[in-house]
Design a protein around this motif. Structure first.
Motif, PDB file in Angstrom:
ATOM      1  N   ILE A 256       0.826  -1.212   0.000  1.00 31.56           N
ATOM      2  CA  ILE A 256       0.000   0.000   0.000  1.00 31.56           C
ATOM      3  C   ILE A 256       0.858   1.258   0.000  1.00 31.56           C
ATOM      4  O   ILE A 256       0.543   2.241  -0.684  1.00 31.56           O
ATOM      5  N   PHE A 257       1.946   1.251   0.751  1.00 31.64           N
ATOM      6  CA  PHE A 257       2.766   2.461   0.852  1.00 31.64           C
ATOM      7  C   PHE A 257       3.885   2.524  -0.172  1.00 31.64           C
ATOM      8  O   PHE A 257       4.361   3.605  -0.499  1.00 31.64           O
TER       9      PHE A 257
ATOM     10  N   PHE B 184       4.624   5.354  -4.614  1.00 28.78           N
ATOM     11  CA  PHE B 184       5.816   6.156  -4.888  1.00 28.78           C
ATOM     12  C   PHE B 184       6.426   5.780  -6.239  1.00 28.78           C
ATOM     13  O   PHE B 184       6.768   6.635  -7.044  1.00 28.78           O
ATOM     14  N   TYR B 185       6.559   4.494  -6.471  1.00 28.12           N
ATOM     15  CA  TYR B 185       7.113   4.042  -7.745  1.00 28.12           C
ATOM     16  C   TYR B 185       6.172   4.352  -8.900  1.00 28.12           C
ATOM     17  O   TYR B 185       6.608   4.652  -9.999  1.00 28.12           O
ATOM     18  N   ALA B 186       4.869   4.246  -8.659  1.00 27.76           N
ATOM     19  CA  ALA B 186       3.907   4.547  -9.725  1.00 27.76           C
ATOM     20  C   ALA B 186       3.978   6.019 -10.118  1.00 27.76           C
ATOM     21  O   ALA B 186       3.922   6.359 -11.308  1.00 27.76           O
ATOM     22  N   ILE B 187       4.114   6.912  -9.148  1.00 28.08           N
ATOM     23  CA  ILE B 187       4.225   8.344  -9.460  1.00 28.08           C
ATOM     24  C   ILE B 187       5.493   8.615 -10.257  1.00 28.08           C
ATOM     25  O   ILE B 187       5.460   9.336 -11.262  1.00 28.08           O
TER      26      ILE B 187
ATOM     27  N   VAL C  55       5.683   1.866   6.644  1.00 23.80           N
ATOM     28  CA  VAL C  55       5.870   3.303   6.377  1.00 23.80           C
ATOM     29  C   VAL C  55       7.357   3.637   6.349  1.00 23.80           C
ATOM     30  O   VAL C  55       7.830   4.337   5.442  1.00 23.80           O
ATOM     31  N   ILE C  56       8.109   3.133   7.309  1.00 22.51           N
ATOM     32  CA  ILE C  56       9.553   3.395   7.353  1.00 22.51           C
ATOM     33  C   ILE C  56      10.234   2.844   6.103  1.00 22.51           C
ATOM     34  O   ILE C  56      11.043   3.526   5.466  1.00 22.51           O
ATOM     35  N   GLN C  57       9.897   1.627   5.737  1.00 20.39           N
ATOM     36  CA  GLN C  57      10.508   1.006   4.561  1.00 20.39           C
ATOM     37  C   GLN C  57      10.173   1.787   3.291  1.00 20.39           C
ATOM     38  O   GLN C  57      11.026   1.983   2.430  1.00 20.39           O
ATOM     39  N   SER C  58       8.963   2.263   3.165  1.00 26.15           N
ATOM     40  CA  SER C  58       8.556   3.014   1.977  1.00 26.15           C
ATOM     41  C   SER C  58       9.240   4.376   1.917  1.00 26.15           C
ATOM     42  O   SER C  58       9.621   4.832   0.838  1.00 26.15           O
ATOM     43  N   LEU C  59       9.391   5.036   3.047  1.00 23.57           N
ATOM     44  CA  LEU C  59      10.066   6.335   3.051  1.00 23.57           C
ATOM     45  C   LEU C  59      11.555   6.193   2.725  1.00 23.57           C
ATOM     46  O   LEU C  59      12.122   7.028   2.028  1.00 23.57           O
ATOM     47  N   VAL C  60      12.175   5.124   3.206  1.00 25.02           N
ATOM     48  CA  VAL C  60      13.576   4.872   2.846  1.00 25.02           C
ATOM     49  C   VAL C  60      13.683   4.567   1.352  1.00 25.02           C
ATOM     50  O   VAL C  60      14.599   5.018   0.668  1.00 25.02           O
TER      51      VAL C  60
END
Length: 185
Positions: free
Chosen positions: A55-56, A60-63, A167-172
């Protein structure tokens, strides 16, 4: 007043009000609070971490993939590139030199069957594939490490822990992807 842990499979997302973990007004803080949901099985921990990471992580990759797709499918015109600097500078001439205009003449394409749109679609599909693969691999590592740490310590894992780690993994991951994509495009 000891509370029993229901060791059945918890349905996803099963998020609850985290204030029940922190409020001392209810009395002493027990490892298991009434109204809270806890993960015990490592498969459940991986499943929760995977869902939250997907979900998170994928947006980011799609954008970034859509940004790359639009740049490849609809590149800026040569005229806008030549007139971009609005201030005239002695180092940058306002009108393009004859050498620059020769570079802008369309050369024959080596692969006529592959269009710009085909390449742009390949780029966005690559972004989506790598986001999915990165999310699955990251969730596997983080989820099973969390399961091992919580089992070794004898702790009960709240359903909020996989959420926070996703969330942490996605922000990194966002820190790693955004600057390099901009430099490449």
């Amino acid at each position: 007043m000891a509370v029993e842990l229901n060791a059945t499979t918890v349905s996803w997302p099963s998020l609850y009000n985290p204030a029940i973990e922190l409020s001392v007004s209810r009395g002493p803080l027990y490892p298991i609070q009434p109204g809270g949901y806890y993960l015990v099985n490592s498969d459940d921990i991986f499943r929760f971490t995977l869902y939250w990471t997907l979900i998170f992580h994928i947006p980011f990759y799609a954008i970034c993939g859509i940004y790359a797709f639009l740049n490849f499918a609809f590149p800026p015109s040569r005229r806008s590139i030549a007139t971009f600097p609005l201030e005239t500078s002695p180092l940058i001439p306002f009108s393009p030199s004859p050498n620059q205009t020769e570079q802008w003449i369309k050369r024959p394409r080596p692969n006529v069957r592959r269009s710009r749109l085909t390449f742009a679609l390949l780029v966005i599909l690559a972004f989506l594939f790598f986001s999915l693969a990165g999310a699955v691999m990251g969730a596997a590592v983080v989820g099973f490490v969390l399961a091992g740490v919580y089992k070794a310590g004898g702790f009960y894992m709240s359903t909020w822990v996989p959420f926070v780690w996703a969330v942490i993994q996605s922000l990194v991951g966002l820190l790693a992807i955004w600057p390099s994509v901009i430099n490449i495009i």
